[in-house]
Structures are given as structure tokens and as C-alpha cells.
Design an enzyme around this catalytic site. Structure first.
Site, PDB file in Angstrom:
ATOM      1  N   LYS A   1     -11.546   3.128   1.215  1.00  0.00           N
ATOM      2  CA  LYS A   1     -10.663   2.412   0.293  1.00  0.00           C
ATOM      3  C   LYS A   1     -11.545   1.470  -0.517  1.00  0.00           C
ATOM      4  CE  LYS A   1      -6.555   1.132   2.427  1.00  0.00           C
ATOM      5  NZ  LYS A   1      -5.802   0.420   3.476  1.00  0.00           N
TER       6      LYS A   1
ATOM      7  N   GLU B   1       0.839  -1.203   0.000  1.00  0.00           N
ATOM      8  CA  GLU B   1       0.000   0.000   0.000  1.00  0.00           C
ATOM      9  C   GLU B   1       0.875   1.254   0.000  1.00  0.00           C
ATOM     10  OE1 GLU B   1      -4.021  -0.967   2.399  1.00  0.00           O
ATOM     11  OE2 GLU B   1      -2.195  -1.170   3.600  1.00  0.00           O
TER      12      GLU B   1
ATOM     13  N   TYR C   1     -15.644  25.774  -1.722  1.00  0.00           N
ATOM     14  CA  TYR C   1     -15.534  24.319  -1.821  1.00  0.00           C
ATOM     15  C   TYR C   1     -14.127  23.924  -2.233  1.00  0.00           C
ATOM     16  CZ  TYR C   1     -20.642  24.616  -2.363  1.00  0.00           C
ATOM     17  OH  TYR C   1     -21.962  24.890  -2.195  1.00  0.00           O
TER      18      TYR C   1
ATOM     19  N   LEU D   1      -6.449   4.923   8.275  1.00  0.00           N
ATOM     20  CA  LEU D   1      -7.432   5.860   7.718  1.00  0.00           C
ATOM     21  C   LEU D   1      -7.926   6.825   8.791  1.00  0.00           C
ATOM     22  CD1 LEU D   1      -9.618   3.629   5.368  1.00  0.00           C
ATOM     23  CD2 LEU D   1      -7.688   5.099   4.795  1.00  0.00           C
ATOM     24  N   GLU D   2      -7.942   6.382  10.035  1.00  0.00           N
ATOM     25  CA  GLU D   2      -8.327   7.264  11.135  1.00  0.00           C
ATOM     26  C   GLU D   2      -7.425   8.494  11.184  1.00  0.00           C
ATOM     27  OE1 GLU D   2      -9.510   3.052  12.431  1.00  0.00           O
ATOM     28  OE2 GLU D   2      -7.968   3.979  11.201  1.00  0.00           O
TER      29      GLU D   2
END
Length: 133
Positions: free
Chosen positions: A107, A29, A61, A80-81
């Protein structure tokens, strides 16, 4: 929790942001990278820009989009946290008008036996309890 969030009122909505990043615990990864999907809700009072029609009364945005892009395409994180926390913190730090932010990081390409849209995390951060002001 969803009912609590609806009481926050107005929000900016960014959905389906896609970037290539190098986050994850596995070595492949970090080396090959993968696609990440991100959604952001940013709560702020939109009455003034709604009445004034003036860009200076709101948050662009694209400013939030750039934060997400810089985090996803930036230095590798294991979790991911952590990726979601970096996005939330940068959004709140850079835009004082925003009172709360919800970040979903997914993911879509994970090694699990079966079909799925994505696996990921969702965090909600509030300025009043999570930010040094």
C-alpha cells in the site's frame, strides 16, 4: 530465505502491477479504496519453453496478471496477508507447472509520519507443502 529461493531455479517475474482495490481494516479504505502494488515471482522449469519457443509450454504472464487483478479488484479483505494468500493460492491452483510463488502486496498511501515507498507483506508458498494435490 533468499538463498533457498535461488535454488528453485527459473521463474516468471511480474513487477509493479498496480490496481485500485478496497482492502483494509478502516472503513474509509473499504469505501474509498486505494492503490495497491503487487509483485509476483512464479517458479517453474523454463527449459522446455526456452527450447521450443512454444507458448503452450509455459504459463502466460497475462494469466497471472489476471489473477492479481481479480483479487485486488475483487471482494474486500481486511488484511494484506489475506490478499496475498488469495493470489498465491489461485496462481498455484490454476497453473500446475508452478512449483512455488512469491507475492508482495504493498500500500503506497498509508497514514504514517514520514516518507515511504509502500508498506506491505511478502509471502512465499510452495506447492509441495501448502497445496492439496
Amino acid at each position: 530465505m533468499a538463498s533457498d529461493l535461488s535454488k528453485l531455479g527459473d521463474k516468471l517475474v511480474l513487477r509493479g502491477l498496480m490496481f485500485h482495490g478496497y482492502h483494509g481494516v478502516k472503513q474509509e479504505e473499504k469505501k474509498l479504496g486505494q492503490k495497491f502494488l503487487v509483485d509476483v515471482d512464479a517458479w517453474m522449469d523454463l527449459r522446455t519453453p526456452g527450447q521450443s519457443d512454444n507458448m503452450s509450454d509455459t504459463v502466460s504472464y497475462t494469466a497471472i496478471y489476471r489473477i492479481v487483478k481479480s483479487v485486488i479488484e475483487g471482494p474486500s479483505q481486511n488484511l494484506l496477508e489475506s490478499v496475498a494468500q488469495l493470489i498465491a493460492t489461485a496462481t498455484l491452483n490454476n497453473h500446475s507447472q508452478i512449483s512455488a510463488v512469491r507475492v508482495v502486496v504493498g500500500k503506497p498511501h498509508v497514514a504514517v509520519p514520514g516518507p515511504l515507498d509502500y508498506l506491505g507483506v511478502e509471502i512465499i508458498r510452495y506447492r509441495s507443502t501448502n497445496m492439496p494435490i
